[in-house]
Structures are given as C-alpha cells and as structure tokens.
Design an enzyme around this catalytic site. Structure first.
Site, mmCIF file in Angstrom:
data_model
loop_
_atom_site.group_PDB
_atom_site.id
_atom_site.type_symbol
_atom_site.label_atom_id
_atom_site.label_comp_id
_atom_site.label_asym_id
_atom_site.label_seq_id
_atom_site.Cartn_x
_atom_site.Cartn_y
_atom_site.Cartn_z
ATOM 1 N N ASP A 7 -14.250 -5.812 3.732
ATOM 2 C CA ASP A 7 -13.360 -5.601 4.875
ATOM 3 C C ASP A 7 -12.445 -6.809 5.070
ATOM 4 O O ASP A 7 -11.550 -6.792 5.915
ATOM 5 C CB ASP A 7 -14.130 -5.250 6.147
ATOM 6 C CG ASP A 7 -15.172 -6.284 6.538
ATOM 7 O OD1 ASP A 7 -15.246 -7.338 5.883
ATOM 8 O OD2 ASP A 7 -15.922 -6.029 7.506
ATOM 9 N N SER A 8 -12.637 -7.835 4.231
ATOM 10 C CA SER A 8 -11.676 -8.940 4.157
ATOM 11 C C SER A 8 -10.274 -8.433 3.859
ATOM 12 O O SER A 8 -9.286 -9.124 4.111
ATOM 13 C CB SER A 8 -12.109 -9.938 3.072
ATOM 14 O OG SER A 8 -12.414 -9.272 1.859
ATOM 15 N N LYS B 222 -22.544 -2.614 2.010
ATOM 16 C CA LYS B 222 -22.920 -3.898 2.596
ATOM 17 C C LYS B 222 -22.727 -3.828 4.103
ATOM 18 O O LYS B 222 -21.694 -3.351 4.575
ATOM 19 C CB LYS B 222 -22.083 -5.045 2.009
ATOM 20 C CG LYS B 222 -22.453 -6.425 2.596
ATOM 21 C CD LYS B 222 -21.853 -7.562 1.797
ATOM 22 C CE LYS B 222 -20.386 -7.772 2.072
ATOM 23 N NZ LYS B 222 -20.082 -8.173 3.483
ATOM 24 N N ASP C 143 -18.003 -2.611 1.827
ATOM 25 C CA ASP C 143 -18.376 -2.939 3.202
ATOM 26 C C ASP C 143 -18.322 -1.709 4.092
ATOM 27 O O ASP C 143 -17.410 -0.881 3.962
ATOM 28 C CB ASP C 143 -17.395 -3.968 3.785
ATOM 29 C CG ASP C 143 -17.814 -5.404 3.527
ATOM 30 O OD1 ASP C 143 -19.024 -5.651 3.379
ATOM 31 O OD2 ASP C 143 -16.928 -6.268 3.481
ATOM 32 N N GLU D 82 -23.439 -6.083 7.911
ATOM 33 C CA GLU D 82 -23.641 -7.413 8.480
ATOM 34 C C GLU D 82 -24.625 -7.359 9.639
ATOM 35 O O GLU D 82 -24.461 -6.552 10.555
ATOM 36 C CB GLU D 82 -22.306 -7.976 8.994
ATOM 37 C CG GLU D 82 -21.247 -8.153 7.922
ATOM 38 C CD GLU D 82 -19.955 -8.722 8.490
ATOM 39 O OE1 GLU D 82 -19.932 -9.113 9.680
ATOM 40 O OE2 GLU D 82 -18.959 -8.782 7.748
ATOM 41 N N GLU E 49 -23.515 -16.238 3.872
ATOM 42 C CA GLU E 49 -22.192 -16.850 4.027
ATOM 43 C C GLU E 49 -22.233 -18.052 4.964
ATOM 44 O O GLU E 49 -22.746 -17.963 6.080
ATOM 45 C CB GLU E 49 -21.190 -15.810 4.552
ATOM 46 C CG GLU E 49 -19.787 -16.374 4.717
ATOM 47 C CD GLU E 49 -18.725 -15.315 4.931
ATOM 48 O OE1 GLU E 49 -17.567 -15.705 5.164
ATOM 49 O OE2 GLU E 49 -19.041 -14.107 4.872
#
Length: 264
Positions: free
Chosen positions: A45-46, A112, A84, A114, A181
């Site tokens: 999602d970067s 993925k 993501d 978070e 991270e």
C-alpha cells in the site's frame, strides 16, 4: 523457472541463506525484477505514496491493490507475490476474508496485514480458509496517526517484549511470514531467532532472514525524505538491472543493510 513458494523461504531460513525482496507495482518492473533474480515481491500500500502521490498509505483501496497485483503477476508469473490489505480492509475477520479473496483472484499468493495480537482471530480464519498470511509489526504505516509519525518502534524492554509476544501470537495463529519494520537490531534478532517462520526486515538491521525495500528507495526516487534504512543502489551502478543485482548480492552477503542503515 520453478515458482518461488513460502516453502522456498522456509528453506532459506533453515539454511541461514538471506533473501532479498522488493515492492513492485507494474508489469515492466516486475518482469525486470524477475529476470534479474528477485523472486519475492510485495504489492504494497506504499503505492499510495510512491505511485499515487498521497502523503500516507491510508487512501489506498482494495481495488487499487488488486489492479496493481494483476499487473505485477503478468510481469512475474513465477514469483511469490504478497499483497497488502490496505487501511480498514480487515477490521473484521469476515471483511478480511472477502478482501483477501479479491487480491488473490488478482494474482496474489499471500496477503499482508499490519497489527499484533488483536489480529489473531483474523489470521486464524484466513489460514483455515487457505489464505496464507504475512504479519507486519513494528512501524506499521497504517497506524501513522497513532504513532504521531514514522518512528522507530520497540525501544525499551516493555515495548520490545510486547512486539515479541505479538510475533509469537501471529505465528501461533498461522501466519507464515512476518515483516518487521523500523525496530532496533537487537529486538529484530530476538524475534527472528524466536520464530520458526521467516522474518523479513526493513529498517531492522541485517539479522532478519530476508530484506525488503520499496523499489523507489532502492533507486533513489524518494521525492524528499530519505529513510535511514534506504540505500540508492542505482547511484552506485548507473543501471537499473545492475542495481537490482547489487541489491540481491549485498542482502545475501549481509553487507546491506549496514550499521548506517540500522537502529538501536
């Protein structure tokens, strides 16, 4: 070329062979990465910041991720492709399953997400329904408003113990990979050694099983702030393909990330 699988990365961990991974968002770069031997990619999602020009990852939608996942899959048909689930796309296990199905239909092998122990039920549900999960702990960019910015996480005994506890909980629930991270090297080492699953670091020193970089950081296309953990491989080589090969070589040898890219 044989497809790269989660089992391939598990074997790397067992053999103490470091591996390199990278973000990818389109067909052309995915094809180039695969041709040069980068066989694990993340549609992150970067892309909200690097591709769409937002100031955070929060505006990214599941549809955005699915679109870019399909493009990357066409460029790298044999890579292990992570995608993501973006902000608010997994607030319940049911919602996570529905959105995971969307990105897996687009070509992802794994999703993925978070967060820590609060995700245990979601990870378990996805895993039981044949959706492989990669966890993400430490600096989780979707939580930027809680953290008050992009800061190192897990400093101090209490915070470090909490991250280790979260990592073990995610693994026990069925997570098959973990991204760490922006955490101190010492904590990254503890977590990597405590888990049976492969750990991929970004800003976590060279002690994790694998490394990941946002492709724009690897090529010096940062548009302002340069993260401490980033290295411009293109500046040293002058050629994108050579830069990719150097990134892989430095990760596998443990040269990158160096002390100058690490936190304590």
């Amino acid at each position: 070329m044989k497809p790269t699988t989660i089992a391939s990365l598990q074997k790397c961990k067992q053999n103490k062979k470091r591996f390199a991974t990278i973000t990818a968002y389109d067909y052309s770069f995915a094809k180039l990465f695969a041709e040069e031997g980068l066989n694990v990619m993340l549609v992150g999602d970067s892309l909200g910041m690097t591709v769409q020009g937002h100031d955070s990852t929060l505006p990214v939608t599941v549809q955005d991720i699915a679109y870019h996942t399909a493009a990357v899959r066409r460029g790298a048909p044999n890579c292990l492709l992570l995608a993501d689930l973006p902000f608010m796309a997994y607030s319940t296990p049911e919602q996570a399953f529905e959105n995971a199905a969307t990105v897996m239909r687009a070509g992802a092998n794994m999703v993925k997400i978070e967060g820590g122990a609060w995700l245990v039920e979601t990870v378990r549900m996805l895993t039981e329904r044949a959706v492989p999960v990669c966890g993400h702990l430490g600096l989780t960019p979707q939580s930027v408003n809680i953290f008050g910015g992009y800061k190192v996480q897990g400093r101090g005994d209490e915070a470090g113990d909490q991250l280790l506890s979260d990592a073990l909980a995610l693994e026990a629930a069925g997570a098959q990979l973990l991204v760490l991270e922006c955490v101190p090297v010492e904590l990254a080492k503890r977590i990597t050694e405590a888990l049976a699953i492969p750990v991929i670091g970004i800003g976590a020193g060279n002690v994790t099983d694998g490394q990941i970089l946002v492709m724009h950081d690897a090529f010096g296309i940062t548009g302002g702030h340069i993260p401490k953990f980033a290295k411009n491989f293109l500046a040293e080589t002058g050629d994108i393909r050579a830069a990719v090969r150097q990134y892989i070589a430095e990760v596998e040898s443990g040269v990158y990330p160096g002390e100058e890219h690490s936190f304590h």
